[in-house]
Motif scaffolding. Structure first.
Motif, mmCIF file in Angstrom:
data_model
loop_
_atom_site.group_PDB
_atom_site.id
_atom_site.type_symbol
_atom_site.label_atom_id
_atom_site.label_comp_id
_atom_site.label_asym_id
_atom_site.label_seq_id
_atom_site.Cartn_x
_atom_site.Cartn_y
_atom_site.Cartn_z
ATOM 1 N N LYS A 135 2.953 -0.550 -9.766
ATOM 2 C CA LYS A 135 3.615 -1.397 -10.761
ATOM 3 C C LYS A 135 3.455 -2.880 -10.435
ATOM 4 O O LYS A 135 3.238 -3.702 -11.331
ATOM 5 N N LYS A 166 3.740 -1.575 -18.510
ATOM 6 C CA LYS A 166 2.908 -2.548 -17.799
ATOM 7 C C LYS A 166 1.423 -2.363 -18.110
ATOM 8 O O LYS A 166 0.687 -3.341 -18.282
ATOM 9 N N VAL A 210 5.345 2.318 -15.967
ATOM 10 C CA VAL A 210 3.902 2.137 -15.835
ATOM 11 C C VAL A 210 3.258 1.994 -17.205
ATOM 12 O O VAL A 210 2.339 1.182 -17.399
#
Length: 439
Positions: free
Chosen positions: A272, A319, A316
């Motif tokens: 991340k 992002k 995740v």
């Protein structure tokens, strides 16, 4: 008591974890008045009441200056270790060990502010003498103290350790052949990571060209712990600072090191963090953005992110979609997405399925990929219609979204509507069954 012991043995034989303290009657005066759990580190306040250290320190950290039980204003905020009660609790644990009660260890005495300042001063002194062996030794000592308790960590942080350790890292990074002292760099970095977040002075030192070069090298060539700590530190340094993002983009090996963390994941935190750093780099309002996006694209970042989106968790997904959206602002990144067979299916699939933020990034990416007039983009828009993007965008407008996302979704709908009449749509009804209109 016999039945309790038999129940414990039976559940243990079945592989079930047993809370022994819940099965055995713990004396009231051994329980913390706040948490009601068995005290592991009993301390007494100036009011004369004994609490577990962790519980009472959390109470005082919240701004309270009174005794929770007596409501008396505390004359001193320094709790005194109650060795007598602690020994009684340890003896009781030993007496009940056959019932599964483990003896609580003798707690370490927390360090004082003066002790923390002394350790930090010794680190600074070692740096001035360029004694990297002593610097590593003192950083390791600070790290051990920090890991002992949250109180120690706060004490070390407030003593200015972050700035001193960051300067140590920068000075060592400036030396020729710093790779030979990689163990010292790794120890300093590990200690800094343990006291995050860092202050402005520490971020400035870690944001220098020398420090970034060393961090990129450790992120690429260090052990697993060093690679994780490097990307965590870089995220801390570049967050919200365009100048340092630019410096990182110019640092040799930074893009390949970040890509390696995604290709060969260490842990969710490092993955991340690397995605956040890449997001800063590909969304930088600077001529470097095109260069950086091209490097990531040529290295296969788009394929990695699309493959990760298949079964990634919410954080995740958000992002990764943010990075793909940023990649679309560069010609190479946009071409890589247009040509990838998973791009349109995954972007359409993530609409309305992950979170509002993920939907916003997905709409923005689809909008950027579909607003070019000719070429492969026409094929991309056709795929979106077949995948049911038109109806999903309609639902998105109905359930509500931000103004910018609404504008992009509306423009996309106009482009898709022109292709609907001649194409068969794939309508996945279960995507919309759980949605409700806003009241």
């Amino acid at each position: 008591m016999i039945s309790s012991w038999r129940r414990i043995r039976r559940t243990r034989a079945q592989g079930v974890k047993v809370d022994a303290a819940a099965e055995v009657s713990v004396p009231t005066h051994f329980r913390c008045p706040i948490s009601l759990d068995l005290m592991k580190d009993p301390v007494t306040l100036s009011s004369g009441i004994t609490y577990d250290r962790e519980s009472i320190e959390a109470w005082m950290d919240a701004g309270n200056r009174t005794c929770p039980v007596s409501n008396m204003v505390l004359r001193s905020l320094d709790p005194v270790p109650n060795h007598a009660v602690r020994k009684m609790i340890q003896e009781w644990c030993v007496e009940n060990r056959l019932l599964g009660i483990e003896r609580i260890p003798t707690p370490r005495i927390p360090i004082s502010q003066s002790d923390a300042r002394e350790m930090v001063t010794r680190v600074a002194s070692a740096v001035e003498r360029k004694d990297w062996g002593l610097c590593k030794e003192m950083a390791a000592k600070v790290h051990r103290v920090v890991k002992e308790s949250e109180r120690n960590r706060r004490c070390v942080r407030s003593s200015g350790a972050g700035a001193v350790l960051a300067r140590s890292f920068e000075e060592l990074s400036r030396t020729s052949g710093f790779e030979e002292n990689s163990s010292a760099l790794e120890e300093i970095l590990s200690t800094m990571t343990a006291i995050l977040p860092l202050g402005c002075d520490a971020q400035s030192s870690l944001g220098s060209a020398d420090s970034l070069r060393a961090l990129a090298w450790l992120m690429q060539s260090g052990n697993l712990s060093a690679r994780r700590n490097s990307v965590l530190s870089i995220r801390e340094v570049v967050s919200g600072n365009k100048q340092r993002v630019s410096a990182l983009s110019l640092t040799e090996g930074s893009t390949s090191a970040l890509l390696k963390l995604i290709k060969e994941p260490i842990c969710p935190v490092s993955t991340k963090s690397s995605l956040v750093v890449i997001y800063y780099m590909v969304t930088l309002d600077h001529p470097l953005r095109e260069k950086v996006a091209s490097e990531f694209s040529n290295a296969g970042l788009v394929s990695l992110l699309l493959e990760a989106l298949v079964d990634a968790d919410r954080s995740v997904c958000e992002k990764a979609l943010g990075v793909l959206d940023g990649m679309c602002d560069a010609e190479e990144g946009r071409k890589s997405l247009i040509l990838h067979p998973l791009a349109s299916p995954l972007l359409v699939k993530k609409l309305l399925r992950v979170s509002d933020l993920a939907s916003e990034f997905a709409v923005s990416t689809l909008w950027k990929l579909g607003r070019v007039d000719k070429g492969g983009e026409e094929r991309f828009l056709g795929e979106m219609v077949e995948l049911g993007a038109f109806q999903k965008l309609l639902v998105l407008l109905q359930v509500g979204c931000g103004d910018t996302t609404k504008e992009k979704a509306t423009e996309l709908l106009k482009s898709l509507n022109a292709r609907r009449e001649t194409m068969s749509e794939c309508n996945d009804n279960h995507d919309f069954g759980v949605l409700k209109r806003p009241r």
